[in-house]
Design a protein around this motif. Structure first.
Motif, short mmCIF file in Angstrom:
data_model
loop_
_atom_site.label_atom_id
_atom_site.label_comp_id
_atom_site.label_asym_id
_atom_site.label_seq_id
_atom_site.Cartn_x
_atom_site.Cartn_y
_atom_site.Cartn_z
N THR A 221 0.08 15.10 -2.63
CA THR A 221 0.08 13.92 -3.50
C THR A 221 -0.97 12.92 -3.03
N SER A 222 -1.68 12.32 -3.98
CA SER A 222 -2.67 11.30 -3.64
C SER A 222 -1.99 10.02 -3.17
N THR A 223 -2.50 9.44 -2.09
CA THR A 223 -2.02 8.14 -1.61
C THR A 223 -2.94 7.01 -2.06
N VAL A 224 -3.92 7.31 -2.92
CA VAL A 224 -4.90 6.31 -3.34
C VAL A 224 -4.25 5.09 -4.01
N PRO A 225 -3.27 5.27 -4.93
CA PRO A 225 -2.66 4.07 -5.52
C PRO A 225 -2.10 3.11 -4.46
N ALA A 226 -1.41 3.65 -3.46
CA ALA A 226 -0.86 2.80 -2.40
C ALA A 226 -1.97 2.18 -1.56
N GLU A 227 -3.00 2.95 -1.26
CA GLU A 227 -4.11 2.43 -0.47
C GLU A 227 -4.80 1.27 -1.19
N LEU A 228 -5.00 1.42 -2.50
CA LEU A 228 -5.61 0.36 -3.28
C LEU A 228 -4.72 -0.89 -3.32
N ALA A 229 -3.42 -0.66 -3.48
CA ALA A 229 -2.48 -1.78 -3.52
C ALA A 229 -2.54 -2.59 -2.22
N LEU A 230 -2.59 -1.88 -1.10
CA LEU A 230 -2.65 -2.56 0.19
C LEU A 230 -3.98 -3.28 0.39
N LYS A 231 -5.06 -2.64 0.02
CA LYS A 231 -6.39 -3.21 0.26
C LYS A 231 -6.64 -4.46 -0.58
N TYR A 232 -6.13 -4.45 -1.84
CA TYR A 232 -6.44 -5.55 -2.75
C TYR A 232 -5.22 -6.42 -3.07
N ASN A 233 -4.14 -6.29 -2.27
CA ASN A 233 -2.93 -7.08 -2.45
C ASN A 233 -2.43 -6.99 -3.88
N ALA A 234 -2.42 -5.77 -4.41
CA ALA A 234 -1.97 -5.55 -5.79
C ALA A 234 -0.49 -5.21 -5.82
N ALA A 235 0.19 -5.66 -6.86
CA ALA A 235 1.58 -5.26 -7.08
C ALA A 235 1.60 -3.81 -7.53
N LEU A 236 2.38 -2.98 -6.85
CA LEU A 236 2.48 -1.56 -7.17
C LEU A 236 3.82 -1.32 -7.86
#
Length: 315
Positions: A221-236
């Motif tokens: 499974t890709s962890t990219v959505p979580a990585e992006l959320a952490l890097k840009y302080n995005a609500a996941l």
């Protein structure tokens, strides 16, 4: 797999072009049938073709692996339901306004709605994660109609001729659209940095991903959505377009925002949330995908993790 027509052999170009003409011809003919009959008709057609095109075999393999306690009657019923939902989704995607109107009328529920509204008010980026479940584009269309402007990451279709038509069709629901790849990622990150909202389908086997538990078995499974959320302080926030009993209408539901921690833990939370929803509506998830490739017989024939034609049905 080459996707640029100029890179294909003459035989491949002819095959893909013929497939494109056939698919678009079927969709045009289907468009002559009123929407309320067209959607179940295409659903039944795909369900009937399931055993012939290998859908039933894929579904059975996945269910045998993850849900061994199901009876033969349960499995047979799910083969019909899963293919029917896939057919309905295709019909809806290419229906245009009638589908979008129904999506706009769908109620929006769930604890994640408040998180989404708060993020928008604060100008905070949002990453909406979903799966190949129900009709995920119903959720996108429903939220866009309520003023939640969002971009979407999509995976290019295997057929390069049909891909252009496909992208044009899904863009009618909303833009911007970001093609999976380096360029699309750059554009998507730029959108996030501006406080934008993006939607990502996160339940495919992705080469280079992490092993995450899903239905009791590790799935790449890709962890990219979580990585992006952490890097840009995005609500996941997980979101789903759940098909209703009449087969034509939807409920859009948003689960609790995924708490920030680390990419693997957050991705496991995404998969757990999807699994909980799927277990309540087993026939609405796309069990046709090779989600657990390392466990299935076809893995040896496809070690690269490249996308297959049926993967291209999904954004």
């Amino acid at each position: 797999m080459p996707l640029d027509p100029s890179q294909l052999t003459a035989r491949q170009r002819a095959s893909y072009f013929a497939e494109n003409i056939a698919l678009r011809g079927i969709l045009r003919l289907a468009g002559l049938v009123p929407y309320r009959w067209r959607v179940p008709l295409i659903g039944k057609l795909v369900s009937a073709l399931g055993p012939l095109v290998g859908f039933d075999r894929r579904i059975r393999d996945n269910l045998t692996l993850t849900c061994p306690d199901l009876t033969e009657a349960d499995v047979a019923n799910l083969c019909r339901e899963v293919s029917d939902n896939a057919g309905r989704t295709i019909a809806e995607l290419y229906a245009g306004a009638p589908f979008i109107d129904r999506a706009k009328a769908a109620p929006i529920t769930g604890a994640g709605l408040q998180s989404l509204e708060e993020a928008r008010a604060a100008g905070r980026p949002v990453i909406l994660v979903t799966g190949h479940f129900g009709n995920y584009d119903a959720a996108r269309a429903g939220l866009i109609s309520r003023g939640f402007t969002m971009g979407a990451l999509y995976r290019r279709m295997a057929n390069p001729y049909f891909n252009t038509h496909y992208v044009r069709t899904i863009s009618q629901i909303g833009t911007p659209m970001f093609e999976q790849g380096k360029r699309g990622m750059v554009e998507m990150v730029r959108h996030l940095k501006k406080g934008g909202t993006i939607a990502i389908v996160a339940d495919l086997h992705v080469h280079g991903g992490e092993l995450i538990n899903f239905f009791g078995k590790p799935a790449v499974t890709s962890t990219v959505p979580a990585e992006l959320a952490l890097k840009y302080n995005a609500a996941l926030i997980p979101v789903y377009g759940i098909r209703q009993e009449n087969g034509l209408d939807f409920e859009v539901t948003l689960s609790d925002e995924i708490s920030a921690s680390d990419p693997v833990t957050m991705t496991q939370a995404i998969c757990d949330d999807l699994e909980n929803v799927v277990r309540r509506h087993m026939g609405q998830w796309f069990w046709i995908h090779r989600r657990w490739k390392s466990y299935l017989p076809e893995a040896a024939a496809d070690p690269s993790g490249e996308t297959s034609p049926e993967d291209g049905l999904n954004s």
